[in-house]
Scaffold this active site. Sequence first.
Site, PDB file in Angstrom:
ATOM      1  N   VAL A 410       0.847  -1.191   0.000  1.00 53.56           N
ATOM      2  CA  VAL A 410       0.000   0.000   0.000  1.00 53.56           C
ATOM      3  C   VAL A 410       0.881   1.239   0.000  1.00 53.56           C
ATOM      4  O   VAL A 410       1.792   1.379   0.822  1.00 53.56           O
ATOM      5  CB  VAL A 410      -0.928   0.005   1.228  1.00 53.56           C
ATOM      6  CG1 VAL A 410      -1.792   1.256   1.249  1.00 53.56           C
ATOM      7  CG2 VAL A 410      -1.800  -1.244   1.221  1.00 53.56           C
ATOM      8  N   THR A 457       2.625  -2.194   4.310  1.00 56.44           N
ATOM      9  CA  THR A 457       2.848  -0.786   4.011  1.00 56.44           C
ATOM     10  C   THR A 457       4.024  -0.652   3.056  1.00 56.44           C
ATOM     11  O   THR A 457       4.871  -1.525   2.954  1.00 56.44           O
ATOM     12  CB  THR A 457       3.177   0.025   5.276  1.00 56.44           C
ATOM     13  OG1 THR A 457       4.514  -0.284   5.704  1.00 56.44           O
ATOM     14  CG2 THR A 457       2.214  -0.271   6.414  1.00 56.44           C
ATOM     15  N   ASP A 458       4.077   0.475   2.369  1.00 52.12           N
ATOM     16  CA  ASP A 458       5.321   0.862   1.718  1.00 52.12           C
ATOM     17  C   ASP A 458       6.274   1.313   2.816  1.00 52.12           C
ATOM     18  O   ASP A 458       5.914   1.354   3.999  1.00 52.12           O
ATOM     19  CB  ASP A 458       5.056   1.983   0.703  1.00 52.12           C
ATOM     20  CG  ASP A 458       6.106   2.033  -0.406  1.00 52.12           C
ATOM     21  OD1 ASP A 458       7.209   1.492  -0.209  1.00 52.12           O
ATOM     22  OD2 ASP A 458       5.822   2.634  -1.462  1.00 52.12           O
ATOM     23  N   ALA A 459       7.497   1.651   2.457  1.00 49.09           N
ATOM     24  CA  ALA A 459       8.518   1.993   3.444  1.00 49.09           C
ATOM     25  C   ALA A 459       8.017   3.079   4.400  1.00 49.09           C
ATOM     26  O   ALA A 459       7.547   4.128   3.970  1.00 49.09           O
ATOM     27  CB  ALA A 459       9.791   2.456   2.749  1.00 49.09           C
TER      28      ALA A 459
END
Length: 753
Positions: A410, A457-459
């Site tokens: 995401v 999650t993305d980073a």
Amino acid sequence: MTGKSDSGARHHIVVMGVAGCGKSTVGAALAERLGAEFLDGDSLHPQANIEKMASGTPLNDDDRAPWLAEIGRRFPASDSSLVIACSALKRSYRDIIRSADPSVVFVHLHGTRELLNARMTARPGHFMPASLLDSQLATLEPLQSDEGGVVVNIAQSVEDIVDDVTSALSGKGSFLVDLTAAPFNLDDAAVEWVEATIGSMTLEEKIGQLFINHNNDYSPAYLDGVLENFHVGGMRYRPGPSSAVQEHIRYAQSKTRIPLLIASNPEMGGAGSCDDGTFVSTHLQAGSHPDKNIARQMGQVAGVETAALGCNWAFAPIVDIHYNWRNTVISTRAFGNTPDIVVERAKEYFDGISESPTVCAMKHFPGDGIDERDQHVVTSYNTLGYDEWNKTYGHVYREMIGHGVQSIMVGHIGAPEVSRHFRPGLADSEVLPATLAPELLQDLLRGELGFNGLVLTDASLMVGLTQAMKRRDLVPATIAAGCDMFLFFRNPEEDFGYMLDGYKSGVITEGRLQDALRRILGLKASLGLHLASRESLVPSAEALAVIGSEAHREIAAEVAEKTVTLVKDTAGNLPISAQTHPRIRLYGISGGADFTRADPLAYLDTVREELEAAGFEVSVFKTAEQREGAGESGMNFMRVLSEEATGDYAERYDAAFVFANVKGFAQEASIRIKWSSPMAAEIPWYATEVPTVFVSLNQPNHLIDVPMVRTVIHAHAATREAIRATIQKIQGKSEFQGTFNQNVFCDSFDTRL
């Protein structure tokens, strides 16, 4: 809706909303459906409050506190299911109720002001006059991502409202994982392993499984610390030589009690996962030829090379749609600018990489490519309306979910209009990136799109996330909103503590934690990690022979031959050969050194070598900075310009080639050419003097900055294979086969000239 209620469970529900929304009517109907007791919260007001409201005076928080406490007290005192109608407009009010019983679920009845006002004026004799409606709407604070609850639109029948609520309560709205269904498809033994493993974990181990660590150190001592102190569920590592990467992964798997998900970023084949991996193509390159098999080959090489390292999780394919030519974070990382090309090529990539023991995480939900900004440095937004989103990005996600993709990354990308479809009335200030938005993760991704897999999650270091709220709040809020794994610590001790505190305080419910753990371990079981011996989780050193192999280099060369693209040659400059134009002035354009610290102009040596091998006499332009660095004194851009731009330019050179490899990923919101100085001598003023060819080795949007050049080629990559193929085609020794989309012209008429 978070947490699942069994049919025989005891429901504790507050039906909330402003006056006129129908709390009492819906609450009574809901209680009847559930076989619960119903109380109208207004009946619990002290007489002083009733008189104050009847006089037209709003209650203050001191007036409400004992009333809210009494409502909360009724739930634990009840021996059966209980539904209470209560406005509960503020988060702090709901917190008072929850303090008595954390299991309370809030049902927010939402409606437009016009509908609410019409209902208010039709209710003569009620002690809440319509004049207080605006005050209540101003006070209302919608349910937040860490609150157990559901929002229902009141512009439907009471029966339909109750249907929606009971559907959520029964688990149809909580979207709990089914490990026997796609994409996990586990048998009974694998499901038993998941449940038994969860049952054997300490709380700290459970919290640790939610994290994916970024390994910034290859030392055993570093890995020991990460695994012993934080019990992470997955890892991604800093790329290095393949042998060092493999040994690093081998040690990590040997030291963990529960097998690790080992992620890589194989967006271009094997390149990016280790220093010696094979660059096959970018996503855009794989979408720039009619042969869809290019994307499959990229996936195949990616799968074989990353599996040889010991990786089992690919953060790919990228399924964004490049609608906005100014967007440079996905300009080379998207397959194209239409849903159809993205779906076709993403499926090919997925099928290719799936030939290896690897699962995929497609990215970046709810979709990049509308906003020009980069969520690495600022929150960006997908501003499409709900219907248009469904036709485009929604279509892509439905197709890929149906195709079997196992996980979704995401993005820290907000989708205001899509969020408002599920949360009507959501204010601009309340729009959150998808990583924190339950309406996008649960109502849309889990609900409407039917995704049963794992969400990460993305980073988490990206400012697109960190600007949304304090770190201590956002860490657990991502899991509460519907993400299952959290990508990268900022500070391991702090982030682990924030997640643990979020669970202990109820931000992450027990049900949400258990569901996330089932998805994490389910993904591991789907890979067979639970059956593999510790020694077999990582291949032998001999397996590394496939990385950068001659066979894979041949694939890269074939792809380059197919995808080098002639964007325009309106001046008819081509072909240019050593026989017709022997003396070449060569210019190199870069964005300067990026975070990799690699020499940004290293590719220029390869260009010069390939040109000289073709028989050209090459003279390489040097900027003032480069000449000064080489020992020349008194250098400045005016001197360089006066020496370069002379009337005899065409007598000195027969043609000019400009090779641009402009990067800068994740360091600025949007990337454009940055010349070496004002009125820089390398800017193609010389296009009027000699035949000039501009070659991009990366970005597709350079025509906006060099519209004066009449011959433009997109080679896609700074690899020797791409550079060699480009020079062959410039000479007319092979045909241009690549295709391009209209983004290359940057919505400007002069770029087409």
